[in-house]
Design a protein around this motif. Structure first.
Motif, short mmCIF file in Angstrom:
data_model
loop_
_atom_site.label_atom_id
_atom_site.label_comp_id
_atom_site.label_asym_id
_atom_site.label_seq_id
_atom_site.Cartn_x
_atom_site.Cartn_y
_atom_site.Cartn_z
N PHE A 1 -17.68 37.68 -10.81
CA PHE A 1 -16.82 36.60 -10.33
C PHE A 1 -15.58 37.20 -9.67
CE2 PHE A 1 -15.45 37.55 -14.61
CZ PHE A 1 -14.07 37.59 -14.52
N VAL A 2 -14.85 36.35 -8.97
CA VAL A 2 -13.57 36.70 -8.37
C VAL A 2 -12.52 35.87 -9.09
CG1 VAL A 2 -12.19 36.61 -6.26
CG2 VAL A 2 -14.60 37.24 -6.14
N HIS A 3 -11.44 36.52 -9.52
CA HIS A 3 -10.35 35.79 -10.18
C HIS A 3 -9.70 34.83 -9.19
CE1 HIS A 3 -10.30 38.33 -13.79
NE2 HIS A 3 -10.46 39.37 -12.96
N ARG A 4 -9.42 33.63 -9.65
CA ARG A 4 -8.67 32.66 -8.84
C ARG A 4 -7.37 32.36 -9.57
NH1 ARG A 4 -11.84 27.74 -6.77
NH2 ARG A 4 -10.24 27.85 -5.18
N LYS B 1 0.84 -1.19 0.00
CA LYS B 1 0.00 0.00 0.00
C LYS B 1 0.88 1.24 0.00
CE LYS B 1 -3.58 2.29 2.72
NZ LYS B 1 -4.36 2.28 3.97
N VAL B 2 0.49 2.24 -0.80
CA VAL B 2 1.16 3.53 -0.83
C VAL B 2 0.09 4.60 -0.79
CG1 VAL B 2 2.69 5.09 -2.12
CG2 VAL B 2 3.06 2.63 -2.24
N SER B 3 0.22 5.54 0.12
CA SER B 3 -0.71 6.67 0.14
C SER B 3 0.09 7.97 0.08
CB SER B 3 -1.59 6.63 1.40
OG SER B 3 -0.81 6.76 2.56
N GLY B 4 -0.57 9.04 -0.33
CA GLY B 4 0.08 10.34 -0.41
C GLY B 4 0.49 10.75 -1.81
N LEU B 5 0.16 9.94 -2.83
CA LEU B 5 0.47 10.33 -4.20
C LEU B 5 -0.58 11.37 -4.64
CD1 LEU B 5 1.50 6.95 -5.82
CD2 LEU B 5 2.92 8.99 -5.60
N GLU B 6 -0.37 12.58 -4.21
CA GLU B 6 -1.29 13.66 -4.56
C GLU B 6 -0.55 14.99 -4.55
OE1 GLU B 6 -3.79 15.08 -0.91
OE2 GLU B 6 -3.70 12.90 -0.81
N VAL B 7 -1.13 15.95 -5.20
CA VAL B 7 -0.58 17.30 -5.23
C VAL B 7 -1.74 18.29 -5.10
CG1 VAL B 7 -0.64 17.40 -7.77
CG2 VAL B 7 0.89 18.93 -6.50
N THR B 8 -1.49 19.38 -4.40
CA THR B 8 -2.49 20.42 -4.21
C THR B 8 -1.91 21.74 -4.68
OG1 THR B 8 -3.41 19.27 -2.31
CG2 THR B 8 -3.94 21.61 -2.52
N VAL B 9 -2.68 22.48 -5.45
CA VAL B 9 -2.28 23.81 -5.89
C VAL B 9 -3.10 24.82 -5.10
CG1 VAL B 9 -2.12 25.41 -7.83
CG2 VAL B 9 -1.72 22.96 -8.20
N ALA B 10 -2.42 25.63 -4.29
CA ALA B 10 -3.11 26.68 -3.55
C ALA B 10 -3.60 27.73 -4.55
CB ALA B 10 -2.17 27.32 -2.54
N THR B 11 -4.69 28.38 -4.22
CA THR B 11 -5.20 29.45 -5.08
C THR B 11 -5.30 30.74 -4.28
OG1 THR B 11 -7.50 28.87 -4.60
CG2 THR B 11 -6.51 27.89 -6.57
N HIS B 12 -5.14 31.84 -5.00
CA HIS B 12 -5.28 33.17 -4.42
C HIS B 12 -6.43 33.84 -5.13
CE1 HIS B 12 -1.42 32.69 -2.40
NE2 HIS B 12 -0.96 32.23 -3.55
N GLU B 13 -7.30 34.47 -4.37
CA GLU B 13 -8.43 35.17 -4.97
C GLU B 13 -8.11 36.64 -5.13
OE1 GLU B 13 -12.04 34.34 -2.87
OE2 GLU B 13 -12.03 32.23 -3.49
N TYR B 14 -8.52 37.18 -6.27
CA TYR B 14 -8.31 38.59 -6.58
C TYR B 14 -9.64 39.17 -7.06
CZ TYR B 14 -6.75 42.79 -9.00
OH TYR B 14 -6.59 44.08 -9.42
#
Length: 157
Positions: free
Chosen positions: A53-56, A32-45
């Protein structure tokens, strides 16, 4: 364009084991392997005059540690790698951490490599051994946690 199942002979791929290698040295196969993921933070403008709408906008990428689980192995490669990242091995390297390139390879039931993830700047941060009790007849299990700076992917199909 053919679908993934057409490329793989009509059957979806099934991984039976996961091989961890560090700089080409096999650490072992895992169940078993867990943690194969990536997250991209977003900034709102919020742009003045635009109320629909608000730009992300994309920000930093982050990856959690990888956690590998398996039955107990007889190889010492895992501990040799861990000892170079902490304790006496770390001290003998002048207190300098050696980050390594690791690869996690998905292996099917016939032993074929399906996909590999090249993990950048990896080093072990936690190992958990099996719970030991003479009255317990369950399989001995160990777990390894690896910190890193991201990964890329390649297929073998």
């Amino acid at each position: 364009m053919p679908s993934d199942t057409e490329i793989l002979g009509g059957q979806p791929p099934v991984a039976a084991n996961f091989l961890l290698e560090v700089d080409g040295v096999a650490i072992g196969t895992f169940q078993k392997v867990s943690g194969l993921e990536v997250t991209v933070a977003t900034h709102e403008y919020a742009e003045g005059g635009v109320s629909g709408f608000v730009h992300r906008l994309p920000g930093q990428m982050s990856w959690p540690s990888l956690v590998f689980s398996r039955g107990l192995t007889t190889s010492d490669n895992l501990f040799a790698w861990m000892n170079r990242s902490a304790g006496d091995g770390f001290q003998s390297a002048g207190g300098k951490l050696e980050r390594k390139t690791a690869s996690v390879t998905l292996i099917d039931v016939t032993g074929n490599r399906l996909r590999s993830f090249a993990v950048r700047d990896a080093f072990p941060v936690r190992w958990t051994g099996p719970a030991l009790a003479t009255q317990d007849s369950s399989v001995l299990y160990e777990e390894l946690e690896v910190a890193h700076h991201g990964f890329t992917s390649a297929t073998f199909v």
